[in-house]
Write an enzyme that holds these catalytic residues in place. Sequence first.
Site, PDB file in Angstrom:
ATOM      1  N   GLU A   7      18.370 -45.341  22.127  1.00 63.67           N
ATOM      2  CA  GLU A   7      17.623 -44.214  21.538  1.00 63.67           C
ATOM      3  C   GLU A   7      18.711 -43.208  21.159  1.00 63.67           C
ATOM      4  O   GLU A   7      19.692 -43.230  22.012  1.00 63.67           O
ATOM      5  CB  GLU A   7      16.466 -43.772  22.287  1.00 63.67           C
ATOM      6  CG  GLU A   7      15.073 -43.892  21.905  1.00 63.67           C
ATOM      7  CD  GLU A   7      14.780 -43.024  20.572  1.00 63.67           C
ATOM      8  OE1 GLU A   7      15.927 -42.801  19.930  1.00 63.67           O
ATOM      9  OE2 GLU A   7      13.685 -42.524  20.523  1.00 63.67           O
ATOM     10  N   ASP A  66      13.565 -36.836  25.074  1.00 62.62           N
ATOM     11  CA  ASP A  66      12.904 -35.422  25.042  1.00 62.62           C
ATOM     12  C   ASP A  66      11.888 -35.507  25.878  1.00 62.62           C
ATOM     13  O   ASP A  66      11.754 -35.299  27.109  1.00 62.62           O
ATOM     14  CB  ASP A  66      12.565 -35.029  23.502  1.00 62.62           C
ATOM     15  CG  ASP A  66      12.317 -33.530  23.130  1.00 62.62           C
ATOM     16  OD1 ASP A  66      12.915 -32.748  24.051  1.00 62.62           O
ATOM     17  OD2 ASP A  66      11.579 -33.428  22.541  1.00 62.62           O
ATOM     18  N   LYS A  80      17.047 -34.792  27.159  1.00 65.46           N
ATOM     19  CA  LYS A  80      16.742 -33.224  27.621  1.00 65.46           C
ATOM     20  C   LYS A  80      15.813 -33.206  28.957  1.00 65.46           C
ATOM     21  O   LYS A  80      14.624 -33.297  28.547  1.00 65.46           O
ATOM     22  CB  LYS A  80      15.978 -32.796  26.389  1.00 65.46           C
ATOM     23  CG  LYS A  80      16.949 -32.240  25.327  1.00 65.46           C
ATOM     24  CD  LYS A  80      16.035 -31.278  24.402  1.00 65.46           C
ATOM     25  CE  LYS A  80      16.442 -31.868  22.870  1.00 65.46           C
ATOM     26  NZ  LYS A  80      15.502 -30.911  22.132  1.00 65.46           N
ATOM     27  N   PHE A  96      17.300 -27.591  19.924  1.00 66.69           N
ATOM     28  CA  PHE A  96      17.165 -28.709  19.101  1.00 66.69           C
ATOM     29  C   PHE A  96      18.579 -29.093  18.482  1.00 66.69           C
ATOM     30  O   PHE A  96      19.292 -28.077  18.101  1.00 66.69           O
ATOM     31  CB  PHE A  96      16.143 -28.170  17.819  1.00 66.69           C
ATOM     32  CG  PHE A  96      15.701 -29.307  17.291  1.00 66.69           C
ATOM     33  CD1 PHE A  96      14.717 -30.086  17.636  1.00 66.69           C
ATOM     34  CD2 PHE A  96      16.192 -29.709  16.000  1.00 66.69           C
ATOM     35  CE1 PHE A  96      14.106 -31.220  16.897  1.00 66.69           C
ATOM     36  CE2 PHE A  96      15.823 -30.718  15.101  1.00 66.69           C
ATOM     37  CZ  PHE A  96      14.732 -31.478  15.887  1.00 66.69           C
ATOM     38  N   VAL A  97      19.085 -30.391  18.561  1.00 69.47           N
ATOM     39  CA  VAL A  97      20.090 -30.700  18.117  1.00 69.47           C
ATOM     40  C   VAL A  97      20.322 -31.783  16.927  1.00 69.47           C
ATOM     41  O   VAL A  97      19.098 -32.323  16.858  1.00 69.47           O
ATOM     42  CB  VAL A  97      21.136 -31.525  19.366  1.00 69.47           C
ATOM     43  CG1 VAL A  97      21.204 -30.322  20.256  1.00 69.47           C
ATOM     44  CG2 VAL A  97      20.238 -32.571  20.046  1.00 69.47           C
ATOM     45  N   ASP A 155      18.073 -35.683  13.317  1.00 66.67           N
ATOM     46  CA  ASP A 155      18.045 -34.816  12.027  1.00 66.67           C
ATOM     47  C   ASP A 155      17.244 -33.684  12.365  1.00 66.67           C
ATOM     48  O   ASP A 155      16.482 -33.643  13.487  1.00 66.67           O
ATOM     49  CB  ASP A 155      17.313 -35.839  11.045  1.00 66.67           C
ATOM     50  CG  ASP A 155      15.680 -35.790  11.369  1.00 66.67           C
ATOM     51  OD1 ASP A 155      15.585 -36.410  12.413  1.00 66.67           O
ATOM     52  OD2 ASP A 155      14.676 -35.490  10.784  1.00 66.67           O
ATOM     53  N   ARG A 210      21.901 -35.829   9.720  1.00 68.92           N
ATOM     54  CA  ARG A 210      22.110 -37.170  10.549  1.00 68.92           C
ATOM     55  C   ARG A 210      23.407 -37.411  10.439  1.00 68.92           C
ATOM     56  O   ARG A 210      23.936 -38.204  11.260  1.00 68.92           O
ATOM     57  CB  ARG A 210      21.173 -38.313   9.821  1.00 68.92           C
ATOM     58  CG  ARG A 210      19.915 -38.389  10.185  1.00 68.92           C
ATOM     59  CD  ARG A 210      19.053 -39.577   9.735  1.00 68.92           C
ATOM     60  NE  ARG A 210      17.790 -39.368   9.737  1.00 68.92           N
ATOM     61  CZ  ARG A 210      16.796 -39.492  10.526  1.00 68.92           C
ATOM     62  NH1 ARG A 210      17.050 -39.494  11.786  1.00 68.92           N
ATOM     63  NH2 ARG A 210      15.417 -39.089  10.294  1.00 68.92           N
TER      64      ARG A 210
HETATM   65  P1  IMP Z   1      10.285 -38.029  22.816  1.00 70.05           P
HETATM   66  O1  IMP Z   1       9.300 -39.085  22.305  1.00 70.05           O
HETATM   67  O2  IMP Z   1       9.580 -36.564  22.820  1.00 70.05           O
HETATM   68  O3  IMP Z   1      11.183 -38.288  23.980  1.00 70.05           O
HETATM   69  O4  IMP Z   1      11.186 -37.934  21.565  1.00 70.05           O
HETATM   70  C1  IMP Z   1      12.212 -38.767  21.143  1.00 70.05           C
HETATM   71  C2  IMP Z   1      12.451 -38.662  19.378  1.00 70.05           C
HETATM   72  O5  IMP Z   1      12.127 -37.112  19.022  1.00 70.05           O
HETATM   73  C3  IMP Z   1      13.791 -38.892  19.397  1.00 70.05           C
HETATM   74  O6  IMP Z   1      14.046 -40.338  18.908  1.00 70.05           O
HETATM   75  C4  IMP Z   1      14.193 -37.844  18.122  1.00 70.05           C
HETATM   76  O7  IMP Z   1      13.634 -38.562  17.048  1.00 70.05           O
HETATM   77  C5  IMP Z   1      13.149 -36.814  18.058  1.00 70.05           C
HETATM   78  N1  IMP Z   1      13.908 -35.634  18.843  1.00 70.05           N
HETATM   79  C6  IMP Z   1      13.650 -34.945  20.160  1.00 70.05           C
HETATM   80  N2  IMP Z   1      14.546 -33.996  20.524  1.00 70.05           N
HETATM   81  C7  IMP Z   1      15.214 -33.660  19.131  1.00 70.05           C
HETATM   82  C8  IMP Z   1      16.377 -33.064  18.713  1.00 70.05           C
HETATM   83  O8  IMP Z   1      17.036 -32.141  19.656  1.00 70.05           O
HETATM   84  N3  IMP Z   1      16.866 -33.135  17.553  1.00 70.05           N
HETATM   85  C9  IMP Z   1      16.444 -34.098  16.505  1.00 70.05           C
HETATM   86  N4  IMP Z   1      15.443 -35.129  16.985  1.00 70.05           N
HETATM   87  C10 IMP Z   1      14.769 -34.982  18.244  1.00 70.05           C
HETATM   88 MG    MG Z   2      14.332 -41.003  17.268  1.00 67.26          MG
END
Ligand code: IMP
Ligand code: MG
Length: 174
Positions: free
Chosen positions: A97, A101, A129, A151-152, A158, A164
Amino acid sequence: MAETIRVLLSEEEVLKKVEEIAQQINRDYEGRELTIIGILKGAVFFTCELAKRITVPVTMDFMSVSSYGSGTESSGKVKIIKDLDLPIEGKDVIIVEDIIDSGFTLSYLKEFLGQRNPNSVRLCTLLNKPERRVKKEVTVDYEGFRIPDQFVVGCGLDYDQKYRNLPYIGVVEF
Ligand code: IMP
Ligand code: MG
Protein backbone atom coordinates in the site's frame (compact mmCIF):
# COMPACT_ATOMS: atom_id res chain seq x y z
CA MET A 1 -9.08 26.75 -4.07
CA ALA A 2 -5.43 26.61 -5.00
CA GLU A 3 -3.11 24.40 -2.96
CA THR A 4 0.66 24.33 -2.69
CA ILE A 5 2.93 21.35 -2.13
CA ARG A 6 5.78 21.38 0.40
CA VAL A 7 8.44 18.68 0.10
CA LEU A 8 8.38 16.26 3.05
CA LEU A 9 10.53 13.38 1.77
CA SER A 10 12.82 13.77 -1.25
CA GLU A 11 12.95 11.30 -4.11
CA GLU A 12 16.38 10.20 -2.87
CA GLU A 13 15.10 9.52 0.65
CA VAL A 14 12.13 7.57 -0.68
CA LEU A 15 14.23 5.37 -2.98
CA LYS A 16 16.78 4.71 -0.24
CA LYS A 17 13.94 3.51 1.98
CA VAL A 18 12.51 1.33 -0.79
CA GLU A 19 15.93 -0.31 -1.12
CA GLU A 20 16.04 -0.98 2.64
CA ILE A 21 12.58 -2.55 2.64
CA ALA A 22 13.49 -4.71 -0.37
CA GLN A 23 16.62 -5.97 1.39
CA GLN A 24 14.58 -6.86 4.46
CA ILE A 25 12.06 -8.74 2.28
CA ASN A 26 14.88 -10.53 0.43
CA ARG A 27 16.25 -11.75 3.75
CA ASP A 28 12.86 -12.77 5.13
CA TYR A 29 11.78 -14.68 2.00
CA GLU A 30 15.10 -16.26 1.11
CA GLY A 31 14.54 -19.59 -0.65
CA ARG A 32 10.83 -18.89 -1.15
CA GLU A 33 8.66 -17.42 -3.87
CA LEU A 34 6.70 -14.27 -3.27
CA THR A 35 3.46 -12.78 -4.56
CA ILE A 36 3.21 -9.03 -4.21
CA ILE A 37 -0.15 -7.36 -4.54
CA GLY A 38 -0.10 -3.64 -5.28
CA ILE A 39 -3.19 -1.63 -4.41
CA LEU A 40 -4.13 0.64 -7.32
CA LYS A 41 -3.63 3.37 -7.99
CA GLY A 42 -1.71 4.84 -5.07
CA ALA A 43 0.74 1.99 -4.54
CA VAL A 44 1.65 1.49 -8.19
CA PHE A 45 4.98 3.38 -8.16
CA PHE A 46 6.03 1.95 -4.79
CA THR A 47 5.08 -1.60 -5.82
CA CYS A 48 7.14 -1.35 -9.01
CA GLU A 49 10.19 0.27 -7.35
CA LEU A 50 10.05 -2.39 -4.65
CA ALA A 51 9.63 -5.27 -7.11
CA LYS A 52 12.68 -4.12 -9.10
CA ARG A 53 14.79 -4.56 -5.97
CA ILE A 54 13.43 -7.94 -4.89
CA THR A 55 15.77 -10.80 -5.70
CA VAL A 56 13.61 -13.81 -4.75
CA PRO A 57 11.22 -15.04 -7.50
CA VAL A 58 8.28 -12.68 -7.47
CA THR A 59 4.82 -12.63 -9.05
CA MET A 60 3.05 -9.29 -9.28
CA ASP A 61 -0.67 -8.69 -9.19
CA PHE A 62 -2.86 -5.66 -8.57
CA MET A 63 -6.18 -4.90 -6.96
CA SER A 64 -8.22 -1.77 -7.01
CA VAL A 65 -10.34 -0.78 -4.04
CA SER A 66 -12.17 2.38 -3.19
CA SER A 67 -12.20 3.85 0.27
CA TYR A 68 -11.99 7.55 -0.42
CA GLY A 69 -14.17 9.91 -2.39
CA SER A 70 -12.70 13.11 -3.69
CA GLY A 71 -12.08 14.54 -0.22
CA THR A 72 -9.43 13.69 2.33
CA GLU A 73 -11.46 11.67 4.86
CA SER A 74 -11.96 7.91 4.85
CA SER A 75 -15.55 6.73 4.55
CA GLY A 76 -14.85 3.53 6.49
CA LYS A 77 -16.25 1.49 3.62
CA VAL A 78 -14.08 -0.54 1.26
CA LYS A 79 -15.31 -1.72 -2.13
CA ILE A 80 -13.46 -4.04 -4.52
CA ILE A 81 -13.25 -2.38 -7.93
CA LYS A 82 -10.81 -4.84 -9.49
CA ASP A 83 -9.98 -8.22 -8.02
CA LEU A 84 -6.75 -10.19 -8.46
CA ASP A 85 -6.03 -11.86 -11.80
CA LEU A 86 -4.26 -14.83 -10.21
CA PRO A 87 -5.13 -17.29 -7.43
CA ILE A 88 -3.16 -16.94 -4.17
CA GLU A 89 -3.94 -20.27 -2.52
CA GLY A 90 -0.79 -21.60 -0.87
CA LYS A 91 1.18 -18.47 -1.79
CA ASP A 92 3.29 -16.18 0.38
CA VAL A 93 1.65 -12.82 -0.16
CA ILE A 94 2.66 -9.26 0.62
CA ILE A 95 0.00 -6.57 0.21
CA VAL A 96 1.67 -3.31 -0.82
CA GLU A 97 0.00 0.00 0.00
CA ASP A 98 0.97 3.62 -0.41
CA ILE A 99 -0.21 4.70 3.04
CA ILE A 100 -2.03 3.36 6.06
CA ASP A 101 -4.29 5.95 7.58
CA SER A 102 -7.48 4.77 9.35
CA GLY A 103 -6.46 1.17 8.59
CA PHE A 104 -9.85 0.27 7.06
CA THR A 105 -8.38 -0.67 3.68
CA LEU A 106 -5.60 -2.95 4.90
CA SER A 107 -7.70 -4.52 7.62
CA TYR A 108 -10.40 -5.36 5.06
CA LEU A 109 -7.93 -6.63 2.45
CA LYS A 110 -6.03 -8.83 4.86
CA GLU A 111 -9.26 -10.51 5.91
CA PHE A 112 -10.62 -10.69 2.33
CA LEU A 113 -7.47 -12.24 0.86
CA GLY A 114 -6.94 -14.45 3.90
CA GLN A 115 -10.13 -16.30 2.97
CA ARG A 116 -8.40 -17.62 -0.18
CA ASN A 117 -6.05 -19.75 1.90
CA PRO A 118 -2.69 -18.17 1.10
CA ASN A 119 0.25 -19.64 3.01
CA SER A 120 0.94 -16.22 4.58
CA VAL A 121 -0.15 -12.59 4.23
CA ARG A 122 2.00 -9.65 5.26
CA LEU A 123 1.42 -5.92 4.94
CA CYS A 124 3.87 -3.42 3.50
CA THR A 125 3.27 0.32 3.35
CA LEU A 126 5.44 3.20 2.22
CA LEU A 127 3.86 5.62 4.68
CA ASN A 128 2.17 5.18 8.03
CA LYS A 129 0.06 7.75 9.86
CA PRO A 130 -0.34 6.00 13.26
CA GLU A 131 -2.20 8.93 14.87
CA ARG A 132 -5.06 8.40 12.45
CA ARG A 133 -5.55 4.70 13.09
CA VAL A 134 -9.11 3.53 13.78
CA LYS A 135 -8.41 -0.18 13.15
CA LYS A 136 -5.88 -0.54 15.96
CA GLU A 137 -5.46 -4.27 15.40
CA VAL A 138 -3.80 -3.86 11.99
CA THR A 139 -0.12 -4.68 12.24
CA VAL A 140 2.23 -3.48 9.54
CA ASP A 141 5.11 -5.83 8.73
CA TYR A 142 7.13 -3.49 6.50
CA GLU A 143 6.92 0.26 6.86
CA GLY A 144 8.75 3.05 5.08
CA PHE A 145 8.14 6.24 7.03
CA ARG A 146 5.95 7.29 9.95
CA ILE A 147 4.47 10.68 9.22
CA PRO A 148 2.31 13.06 11.24
CA ASP A 149 -1.35 13.66 10.49
CA GLN A 150 -0.92 15.69 7.31
CA PHE A 151 -2.36 15.08 3.86
CA VAL A 152 0.42 14.04 1.51
CA VAL A 153 0.79 13.49 -2.22
CA GLY A 154 3.36 12.15 -4.67
CA CYS A 155 4.96 8.75 -5.28
CA GLY A 156 1.49 7.52 -6.27
CA LEU A 157 -0.58 9.40 -3.68
CA ASP A 158 -3.11 11.85 -5.00
CA TYR A 159 -5.21 14.79 -4.00
CA ASP A 160 -8.32 14.67 -6.19
CA GLN A 161 -6.40 12.50 -8.71
CA LYS A 162 -3.61 15.07 -9.00
CA TYR A 163 0.08 14.89 -8.05
CA ARG A 164 0.49 11.09 -8.19
CA ASN A 165 3.42 11.52 -10.55
CA LEU A 166 5.53 13.70 -8.22
CA PRO A 167 8.76 11.77 -7.55
CA TYR A 168 8.85 12.97 -3.92
CA ILE A 169 6.35 13.03 -1.02
CA GLY A 170 4.87 16.45 -0.41
CA VAL A 171 2.41 17.91 2.08
CA VAL A 172 -0.64 19.62 0.63
CA GLU A 173 -1.09 23.10 2.05
CA PHE A 174 -4.51 24.57 1.45
P1 IMP B 1 -7.19 3.92 5.13
O1 IMP B 1 -8.17 2.89 4.65
O2 IMP B 1 -7.87 5.04 5.87
O3 IMP B 1 -6.02 3.36 5.89
O4 IMP B 1 -6.68 4.69 3.88
C1 IMP B 1 -5.89 4.17 2.97
C2 IMP B 1 -6.04 4.94 1.67
O5 IMP B 1 -6.46 6.30 1.86
C3 IMP B 1 -4.71 5.03 1.00
O6 IMP B 1 -4.49 3.92 0.17
C4 IMP B 1 -4.82 6.32 0.22
O7 IMP B 1 -5.39 6.07 -1.05
C5 IMP B 1 -5.77 7.19 1.01
N1 IMP B 1 -5.04 8.18 1.82
C6 IMP B 1 -4.92 8.21 3.16
N2 IMP B 1 -4.16 9.24 3.57
C7 IMP B 1 -3.79 9.89 2.45
C8 IMP B 1 -2.97 11.05 2.22
O8 IMP B 1 -2.41 11.70 3.10
N3 IMP B 1 -2.81 11.39 0.91
C9 IMP B 1 -3.39 10.71 -0.12
N4 IMP B 1 -4.15 9.61 0.06
C10 IMP B 1 -4.35 9.21 1.33
MG1 MG C 1 -4.63 3.72 -1.84
